[in-house]
Design a protein around this motif. Structure first.
Motif, PDB file in Angstrom:
ATOM      1  N   ALA A 116       5.358 -22.243 -54.684  1.00 50.18           N
ATOM      2  CA  ALA A 116       5.259 -22.335 -56.209  1.00 50.18           C
ATOM      3  C   ALA A 116       5.790 -21.135 -56.683  1.00 50.18           C
ATOM      4  CB  ALA A 116       4.066 -22.827 -56.606  1.00 50.18           C
ATOM      5  N   SER A 117       5.184 -19.888 -56.324  1.00 47.76           N
ATOM      6  CA  SER A 117       5.754 -18.661 -56.833  1.00 47.76           C
ATOM      7  C   SER A 117       5.661 -17.775 -55.850  1.00 47.76           C
ATOM      8  CB  SER A 117       4.832 -18.359 -58.151  1.00 47.76           C
ATOM      9  OG  SER A 117       3.573 -18.207 -57.804  1.00 47.76           O
ATOM     10  N   VAL A 118       6.367 -16.627 -55.986  1.00 43.00           N
ATOM     11  CA  VAL A 118       6.249 -15.447 -55.234  1.00 43.00           C
ATOM     12  C   VAL A 118       6.422 -14.028 -55.883  1.00 43.00           C
ATOM     13  CG1 VAL A 118       7.500 -14.248 -53.019  1.00 43.00           C
ATOM     14  CG2 VAL A 118       7.493 -16.565 -53.123  1.00 43.00           C
ATOM     15  N   ASP A 119       5.469 -13.196 -55.634  1.00 43.47           N
ATOM     16  CA  ASP A 119       5.386 -11.916 -56.376  1.00 43.47           C
ATOM     17  C   ASP A 119       5.366 -10.871 -55.427  1.00 43.47           C
ATOM     18  OD1 ASP A 119       5.268 -12.899 -59.150  1.00 43.47           O
ATOM     19  OD2 ASP A 119       3.484 -13.650 -58.395  1.00 43.47           O
ATOM     20  N   ALA A 120       5.893  -9.615 -55.773  1.00 43.32           N
ATOM     21  CA  ALA A 120       5.682  -8.427 -54.889  1.00 43.32           C
ATOM     22  C   ALA A 120       5.365  -7.138 -55.749  1.00 43.32           C
ATOM     23  CB  ALA A 120       6.973  -8.385 -54.125  1.00 43.32           C
ATOM     24  N   TRP A 121       4.862  -6.274 -55.228  1.00 42.13           N
ATOM     25  CA  TRP A 121       4.443  -5.125 -56.065  1.00 42.13           C
ATOM     26  C   TRP A 121       4.620  -3.927 -55.164  1.00 42.13           C
ATOM     27  CZ3 TRP A 121       1.728  -9.338 -55.875  1.00 42.13           C
ATOM     28  CH2 TRP A 121       1.406 -10.181 -57.092  1.00 42.13           C
ATOM     29  N   VAL A 122       4.960  -2.954 -55.561  1.00 47.69           N
ATOM     30  CA  VAL A 122       4.931  -1.326 -55.094  1.00 47.69           C
ATOM     31  C   VAL A 122       3.446  -0.904 -55.313  1.00 47.69           C
ATOM     32  CG1 VAL A 122       5.733   0.837 -54.673  1.00 47.69           C
ATOM     33  CG2 VAL A 122       7.417  -0.969 -54.953  1.00 47.69           C
ATOM     34  N   LEU A 123       2.842  -0.647 -54.096  1.00 47.12           N
ATOM     35  CA  LEU A 123       1.415  -0.021 -54.439  1.00 47.12           C
ATOM     36  C   LEU A 123       1.363   1.549 -54.487  1.00 47.12           C
ATOM     37  CD1 LEU A 123      -0.797  -2.278 -51.748  1.00 47.12           C
ATOM     38  CD2 LEU A 123      -0.331  -2.602 -54.152  1.00 47.12           C
ATOM     39  N   PRO A 124       0.408   2.078 -55.327  1.00 45.40           N
ATOM     40  CA  PRO A 124       0.357   3.457 -55.543  1.00 45.40           C
ATOM     41  C   PRO A 124      -0.047   4.174 -54.289  1.00 45.40           C
ATOM     42  CG  PRO A 124      -1.570   2.545 -56.681  1.00 45.40           C
ATOM     43  CD  PRO A 124      -0.560   1.130 -56.173  1.00 45.40           C
ATOM     44  N   GLN A 125       0.706   5.570 -53.969  1.00 46.27           N
ATOM     45  CA  GLN A 125       0.214   6.096 -52.629  1.00 46.27           C
ATOM     46  C   GLN A 125      -1.159   6.807 -52.941  1.00 46.27           C
ATOM     47  OE1 GLN A 125       3.389   8.759 -51.751  1.00 46.27           O
ATOM     48  NE2 GLN A 125       5.004   7.185 -51.746  1.00 46.27           N
ATOM     49  N   ARG A 126      -1.676   6.802 -51.634  1.00 46.32           N
ATOM     50  CA  ARG A 126      -3.101   7.492 -51.853  1.00 46.32           C
ATOM     51  C   ARG A 126      -3.047   8.811 -51.437  1.00 46.32           C
ATOM     52  NH1 ARG A 126      -6.668   2.763 -48.877  1.00 46.32           N
ATOM     53  NH2 ARG A 126      -6.336   1.048 -50.389  1.00 46.32           N
ATOM     54  N   GLN A 127      -1.900   9.382 -50.824  1.00 47.84           N
ATOM     55  CA  GLN A 127      -1.838  10.800 -50.377  1.00 47.84           C
ATOM     56  C   GLN A 127      -2.024  11.614 -51.749  1.00 47.84           C
ATOM     57  OE1 GLN A 127       0.296   8.785 -49.639  1.00 47.84           O
ATOM     58  NE2 GLN A 127       0.156   8.425 -47.480  1.00 47.84           N
ATOM     59  N   ARG A 128      -2.582  12.708 -51.578  1.00 52.09           N
ATOM     60  CA  ARG A 128      -2.865  13.731 -52.696  1.00 52.09           C
ATOM     61  C   ARG A 128      -1.278  14.476 -53.006  1.00 52.09           C
ATOM     62  NH1 ARG A 128      -8.295  17.144 -51.607  1.00 52.09           N
ATOM     63  NH2 ARG A 128      -9.612  15.297 -51.466  1.00 52.09           N
ATOM     64  N   VAL A 129      -0.669  14.650 -51.833  1.00 48.76           N
ATOM     65  CA  VAL A 129       0.709  15.241 -52.010  1.00 48.76           C
ATOM     66  C   VAL A 129       1.626  14.200 -51.747  1.00 48.76           C
ATOM     67  CG1 VAL A 129       2.388  17.088 -51.434  1.00 48.76           C
ATOM     68  CG2 VAL A 129      -0.067  17.670 -51.516  1.00 48.76           C
ATOM     69  N   GLN A 130       2.461  13.753 -52.529  1.00 44.39           N
ATOM     70  CA  GLN A 130       3.278  12.505 -52.371  1.00 44.39           C
ATOM     71  C   GLN A 130       4.902  13.234 -51.993  1.00 44.39           C
ATOM     72  OE1 GLN A 130       3.505  10.200 -55.741  1.00 44.39           O
ATOM     73  NE2 GLN A 130       1.362   9.383 -55.540  1.00 44.39           N
ATOM     74  N   ARG A 131       4.799  12.927 -50.562  1.00 42.16           N
ATOM     75  CA  ARG A 131       6.090  13.573 -50.168  1.00 42.16           C
ATOM     76  C   ARG A 131       7.361  12.572 -50.244  1.00 42.16           C
ATOM     77  NH1 ARG A 131       4.430  15.623 -44.250  1.00 42.16           N
ATOM     78  NH2 ARG A 131       3.591  13.520 -44.199  1.00 42.16           N
ATOM     79  N   PRO A 132       8.555  13.035 -50.496  1.00 36.98           N
ATOM     80  CA  PRO A 132       9.785  12.218 -50.623  1.00 36.98           C
ATOM     81  C   PRO A 132      10.048  11.872 -49.240  1.00 36.98           C
ATOM     82  CG  PRO A 132      10.640  13.997 -51.157  1.00 36.98           C
ATOM     83  CD  PRO A 132       8.870  14.457 -51.143  1.00 36.98           C
ATOM     84  N   GLY A 133      10.395  10.278 -49.260  1.00 34.08           N
ATOM     85  CA  GLY A 133      10.922   9.822 -47.709  1.00 34.08           C
ATOM     86  C   GLY A 133       9.956   8.974 -47.021  1.00 34.08           C
ATOM     87  N   LEU A 134       8.525   9.201 -47.404  1.00 37.38           N
ATOM     88  CA  LEU A 134       7.383   8.293 -46.675  1.00 37.38           C
ATOM     89  C   LEU A 134       7.659   7.123 -46.957  1.00 37.38           C
ATOM     90  CD1 LEU A 134       4.250  10.623 -47.232  1.00 37.38           C
ATOM     91  CD2 LEU A 134       5.963  10.348 -45.241  1.00 37.38           C
ATOM     92  N   PRO A 135       7.261   5.824 -45.991  1.00 36.76           N
ATOM     93  CA  PRO A 135       7.393   4.763 -46.500  1.00 36.76           C
ATOM     94  C   PRO A 135       6.277   4.210 -47.475  1.00 36.76           C
ATOM     95  CG  PRO A 135       7.191   5.141 -43.943  1.00 36.76           C
ATOM     96  CD  PRO A 135       6.945   6.226 -44.734  1.00 36.76           C
ATOM     97  N   ARG A 136       6.839   3.170 -48.290  1.00 38.08           N
ATOM     98  CA  ARG A 136       6.054   2.809 -49.442  1.00 38.08           C
ATOM     99  C   ARG A 136       5.110   1.495 -48.952  1.00 38.08           C
ATOM    100  NH1 ARG A 136      10.438   2.278 -53.893  1.00 38.08           N
ATOM    101  NH2 ARG A 136      11.448   1.447 -52.023  1.00 38.08           N
ATOM    102  N   SER A 137       4.011   1.402 -49.474  1.00 39.06           N
ATOM    103  CA  SER A 137       2.957   0.415 -49.381  1.00 39.06           C
ATOM    104  C   SER A 137       3.514  -0.610 -50.194  1.00 39.06           C
ATOM    105  CB  SER A 137       1.663   0.614 -49.295  1.00 39.06           C
ATOM    106  OG  SER A 137       1.303   1.493 -48.238  1.00 39.06           O
ATOM    107  N   VAL A 138       3.597  -2.021 -50.001  1.00 36.85           N
ATOM    108  CA  VAL A 138       4.078  -3.253 -50.890  1.00 36.85           C
ATOM    109  C   VAL A 138       2.982  -4.100 -50.545  1.00 36.85           C
ATOM    110  CG1 VAL A 138       6.287  -2.533 -51.080  1.00 36.85           C
ATOM    111  CG2 VAL A 138       5.743  -4.104 -49.349  1.00 36.85           C
ATOM    112  N   ALA A 139       2.790  -4.947 -51.573  1.00 37.18           N
ATOM    113  CA  ALA A 139       2.007  -6.207 -51.397  1.00 37.18           C
ATOM    114  C   ALA A 139       2.839  -7.539 -51.880  1.00 37.18           C
ATOM    115  CB  ALA A 139       0.948  -6.284 -52.348  1.00 37.18           C
ATOM    116  N   VAL A 140       2.867  -8.562 -50.993  1.00 31.87           N
ATOM    117  CA  VAL A 140       3.504  -9.780 -51.200  1.00 31.87           C
ATOM    118  C   VAL A 140       2.595 -11.001 -51.424  1.00 31.87           C
ATOM    119  CG1 VAL A 140       5.277 -11.279 -50.428  1.00 31.87           C
ATOM    120  CG2 VAL A 140       5.716  -8.871 -49.995  1.00 31.87           C
TER     121      VAL A 140
END
Length: 445
Positions: A116-140
């Protein structure tokens, strides 16, 4: 002010065109790679999410999730899968990701799973130092029937790496392509600049050395043709000088003989008219020879102080009772042939005295040019009259009487002499009346 982006030189145009085309090609490449990377990212993360959702739907239909916890499979324990009758809770800072949701919805339709519906979100990173290039956690989350199936997965984050790769690739291409193009273009443009300077030089200077044939084969062929062309012009001018010299010598002898015979005419009135005609023919012949030889001759250029030159000329004319004065005189020196330069200035002064009542001499330095100005107080001339008077045999006084109008060669001789010395002759009427005749020559340091 109009902004001019297109360069004028050959090197500049080649470099600019190649740089723009490389930039456009890299921009297209960036767009295509970005889309490809995006599709790859969605396929990886979305495919995993769809697989887990379909597996959860099948197991939910079999009732696996309704058994006691000790009877479930080990795959059910991770908290990355949530099945509930309500939308899944989201942590603060979650960002919607509609393109992933649309991609998952399309895969579910292909798998014959009606959502009936599909949604997706990018979850905030838990690391204190957010390094570019790391995989991102998403929820579907997908609503299938009356239940919500939510899974967590990871997608790659390679945008910054792609940008960095393309920047280094672009710089490398610029270095590999632009430097050879600049070298090749400079190798072709340098001989062309020499050729341009040689073509602008006065063709009457027949002692100019041939240009060295260098550069690409097309440019070398052009320089060779120019050298041959200039050699033919020099030969024609030399033949013309020899012919005019012979004509002048042959005409002077009968004119001198005719003058001696005219002295024996008894009628004084007739004798004076005949003598005046002979003198007019002799003077006209001298003017014609001077015009023909103005760019040639054996006189050697010398350093001439213009202040001393105009002072001497003004003094000579005042001794003859003519109204010639000095105005502002700047200290300047030029390299020129003194006798020819004096002849050009005398022609301008004679015109100023004859048609403008008086003459004023001045010298002004503007940039790298020294301007010798002969000003008169006559009525001035229109632009059409000025253009006509610098041509041979053109006269401001329309009668053919040499005593009032001359042969019409004075300005032509002055112009040829000025151009032969690397300068110009310009005539300009002043706003308040009068005419300025200006010979501009390069200043010698």
């Amino acid at each position: 002010m109009k902004l001019r982006l297109w360069p004028r030189s050959l090197v500049g145009q080649l470099v600019f065109a190649v740089a723009v085309m490389l930039f456009v090609a890299q921009a297209v490449n960036f767009v295509l790679l970005s889309r490809g990377l995006r599709q790859q990212t969605l396929a990886h993360g979305g495919g995993m999410a769809v697989g887990r959702i379909i597996d959860a739907v099948e197991r939910d239909r079999r009732g696996d999730f309704r058994r006691p916890p000790d009877e479930r499979d080990a795959r059910d324990r991770p908290q990355r899968l949530i099945i509930s009758d309500r939308p899944p809770p989201l942590p603060p800072g979650a960002v919607p990701m509609p393109d992933l949701a649309n991609y998952v919805a399309g895969l579910l339709v292909e798998a014959d799973v009606r959502a009936a519906s599909v949604d997706a979100w990018v979850l905030p990173q838990r690391q204190r130092v957010q390094r570019p290039g790391l995989p991102r956690s998403v929820a579907v989350s997908a609503k299938i029937g009356d239940r919500y199936f939510a899974v967590r997965t990871r997608i790659a984050s390679g945008g910054n790496r792609l940008q960095g790769f393309l920047i280094w690739q672009t710089l490398s291409l610029y270095l590999l392509l632009l430097i050879p193009i600049m070298i090749i273009a400079w190798r072709a443009a340098a001989p062309l600049r020499d050729l341009t300077r040689a073509a602008r030089a006065n063709p009457a200077l027949r002692d100019a050395a041939p240009l060295e044939e260098e550069g690409p084969s097309d440019v070398r062929d052009l320089i060779a043709a120019f050298n041959a062309y200039r050699a033919r012009i020099a030969a024609m001018l030399s033949d013309k000088d020899r012919m005019l010299g012979a004509v002048g010598h042959d005409l002077r002898t009968p004119l001198a003989s005719l003058r001696v015979r005219v002295e024996g005419v008894e009628d004084d009135r007739l004798r004076d008219k005949m003598i005046a005609s002979i003198e007019e023919m002799t003077a006209m012949l001298a003017d014609i020879l001077a015009l023909a030889r103005s760019g040639a001759g054996t006189e050697v250029p010398e350093r001439i102080g213009l202040g001393a030159l105009v002072t001497e000329l003004a003094a000579d004319y005042r001794e003859q009772g003519k109204d010639v004065s000095l105005a502002a005189v700047d200290d300047a020196a030029v390299s020129a042939r003194p006798m020819l330069l004096r002849r050009a200035l005398r022609n301008l002064i004679d015109n100023a005295v004859a048609y403008g009542l008086r003459a004023r001499l001045s010298v002004a330095v503007e940039g790298r040019k020294a301007r010798i100005i002969v000003s008169d107080d006559g009525p001035g001339l229109s632009a059409e009259q000025i253009a006509a008077l610098v041509e041979p045999f053109a006269r401001g006084e329309q009668s053919r009487n040499r005593a009032t109008g001359g042969a019409g060669l004075g300005l032509s001789i002055a112009r040829e002499i000025a151009e032969g010395e690397g300068g110009t002759l310009v005539l300009a009427s002043r706003a308040g009346g009068g005419l300025d005749a200006v010979i501009a020559l390069p200043v010698q340091a």
